[in-house]
Design an enzyme around this catalytic site. Structure first.
Site, short mmCIF file in Angstrom:
data_model
loop_
_atom_site.label_atom_id
_atom_site.label_comp_id
_atom_site.label_asym_id
_atom_site.label_seq_id
_atom_site.Cartn_x
_atom_site.Cartn_y
_atom_site.Cartn_z
N TYR A 137 -1.54 0.00 11.39
CA TYR A 137 -2.15 1.31 11.58
C TYR A 137 -3.48 1.22 12.32
O TYR A 137 -3.89 2.17 12.99
CB TYR A 137 -2.38 2.00 10.23
CG TYR A 137 -1.13 2.50 9.55
CD1 TYR A 137 0.13 2.38 10.15
CD2 TYR A 137 -1.19 3.08 8.30
CE1 TYR A 137 1.27 2.84 9.52
CE2 TYR A 137 -0.05 3.54 7.66
CZ TYR A 137 1.18 3.41 8.27
OH TYR A 137 2.31 3.87 7.65
N LYS A 182 7.30 -9.60 4.39
CA LYS A 182 8.48 -9.88 5.23
C LYS A 182 8.28 -11.26 5.84
O LYS A 182 8.32 -11.46 7.06
CB LYS A 182 8.64 -8.80 6.30
CG LYS A 182 9.96 -8.83 7.06
CD LYS A 182 11.16 -8.56 6.19
CE LYS A 182 12.45 -8.53 7.03
NZ LYS A 182 13.66 -8.47 6.18
N ASP A 215 12.53 -5.31 2.26
CA ASP A 215 13.80 -4.61 2.23
C ASP A 215 14.45 -4.72 0.84
O ASP A 215 15.02 -3.75 0.33
CB ASP A 215 14.75 -5.12 3.33
CG ASP A 215 14.71 -6.62 3.51
OD1 ASP A 215 13.87 -7.29 2.89
OD2 ASP A 215 15.52 -7.14 4.30
N ASP A 239 2.74 2.22 2.36
CA ASP A 239 2.89 3.63 2.66
C ASP A 239 4.32 4.08 2.37
O ASP A 239 4.56 5.10 1.72
CB ASP A 239 2.54 3.86 4.14
CG ASP A 239 2.35 5.33 4.48
OD1 ASP A 239 2.45 6.18 3.57
OD2 ASP A 239 2.12 5.63 5.66
N ASP A 243 5.86 6.12 -1.36
CA ASP A 243 6.53 7.41 -1.28
C ASP A 243 7.94 7.33 -1.88
O ASP A 243 8.41 8.27 -2.53
CB ASP A 243 6.62 7.88 0.18
CG ASP A 243 5.32 8.52 0.65
OD1 ASP A 243 4.34 8.49 -0.10
OD2 ASP A 243 5.29 9.03 1.78
#
Length: 345
Positions: A137, A182, A215, A239, A243
């Site tokens: 970001y 990851k 994942d 993020d 959610d």
């Protein structure tokens, strides 16, 4: 005299911010409140999502309470156009708010509101610790006619401090940290895993640590959410996962968050949900995540643990007594939900 800055923002923001401030003033009668425009409202008024005056006011406050930002009015693919989210990213960066805490605890009264079966979510009580000021970001961005790129960059120091935040949080809970990365693909994740393991071995060997690929974490949050205690991860992954975790509670309208930095500066407290422009002005917005964010402000911003617990308990008891907003399958509006919580304070 405690002083907070409120940023009502856009959409339903002003509708849920005002009752949250009224509740805070029930606990802190001498609370000084200073309101500033922010996000899309600030773009309309000043051409930028975060003005210098607003930032200065936030720096000087004991805590900052934010409602919601954004909306289709300001959506654009023009890289030079101001966007409401730039205000939020800029505020987090300027205040050094590197740790975002998002508790996820579905209440028994709302088990049937969750899209997951009751037996799957029973006992879930987890905390997502999201790194907030690094990663993709904030990395360098390029755009040409033929390509675009976003740089994902993390320093060792950034990973060290968020890892410490997670391990310290786990010590006050069930003593388990799930570090999400990851590392089978990304170099930033391989560094992340190495640094987290070093901090664990050197400073927190008493805390259980597991590595989970992002994942797989997304799948396990749905399959076995109650197995998680503290989840720590980088900005983008956090993020998305937070959610996803929000829906375990039955509605994203139930989740608060706290963004914290070093002890010297103010924290930022906000609900996880967005500005919901489709229901703005209709009086049906769920204010409970905003109230729970105010409780986190009391606890982390003003060191008022008992008052924070009282507000959280009032929300729980209102739901136990049958309070349901439209997102929870009921018909109670913002005012009715506010009255129900006030009745249980």
């Amino acid at each position: 005299m405690p002083r907070i800055v409120t940023l009502p923002g856009d959409g339903i923001g002003p509708e849920i911010c005002a009752p949250a401030v009224a509740i805070l003033q029930r606990f802190v009668p001498d609370l000084e409140v200073e309101e500033h425009v922010f996000g899309g409202a600030s773009i309309d008024a000043h051409g930028t999502a975060l003005t210098d005056d607003t930032l200065a006011a936030c720096r000087g406050a004991d805590a900052v309470l934010l409602a919601a930002v954004g909306g289709p009015k300001w959506d654009t693919t023009d890289p030079d156009a101001p966007r409401p989210e730039q205000g939020l990213l800029g505020l987090r960066k300027a205040l050094g708010l590197y740790a975002n805490l998002r508790p996820v605890r579905p209440l028994p009264a709302l088990y049937d509101a969750s899209p997951l079966r009751r037996e799957r979510i029973e006992g879930t009580d987890l905390l997502v610790v999201r790194e907030l000021t690094g990663g993709i970001y904030f990395g360098e961005k390029t755009r040409t006619a033929d390509s675009a790129s976003d740089l994902c960059l993390y320093t060792v120091a950034e990973v060290e401090r968020i890892a410490r935040t997670a391990f310290l949080a786990a010590r006050g809970r069930r003593n388990k940290v799930s570090s999400v990365d990851k590392a089978n693909v990304l170099e930033t994740s391989r560094q992340w895993r190495e640094v987290v393991h070093r901090i664990h071995a050197q400073e927190f060997p008493d805390v259980e640590l597991e590595d989970v690929l992002v994942d797989n974490a997304a799948m396990q949050l749905v399959a076995r959410p109650s197995d998680f205690d503290v989840i720590v991860t980088e900005n983008l992954f956090g993020d998305i996962l937070s959610d996803e975790a929000a829906m375990i509670t039955g509605s994203i309208g139930m989740l608060p968050s706290a963004s914290l930095g070093d002890d010297a500066g103010p924290g930022l407290f906000e609900p996880v949900h967005g500005s919901a422009p489709d229901i703005a002005g209709t009086g049906v917005a769920n204010p409970l995540a905003m109230f729970l964010s105010a409780a986190m402000l009391l606890r982390h911003g003003l060191a008022m643990d008992n008052e924070a617990a009282a507000l959280e308990s009032a929300v729980d008891r209102a739901l136990d007594a049958g309070l349901r907003t439209p997102d929870l399958g009921g018909s109670a509006g913002t005012a009715e939900a506010t009255d129900a919580v006030l009745a249980h304070l």
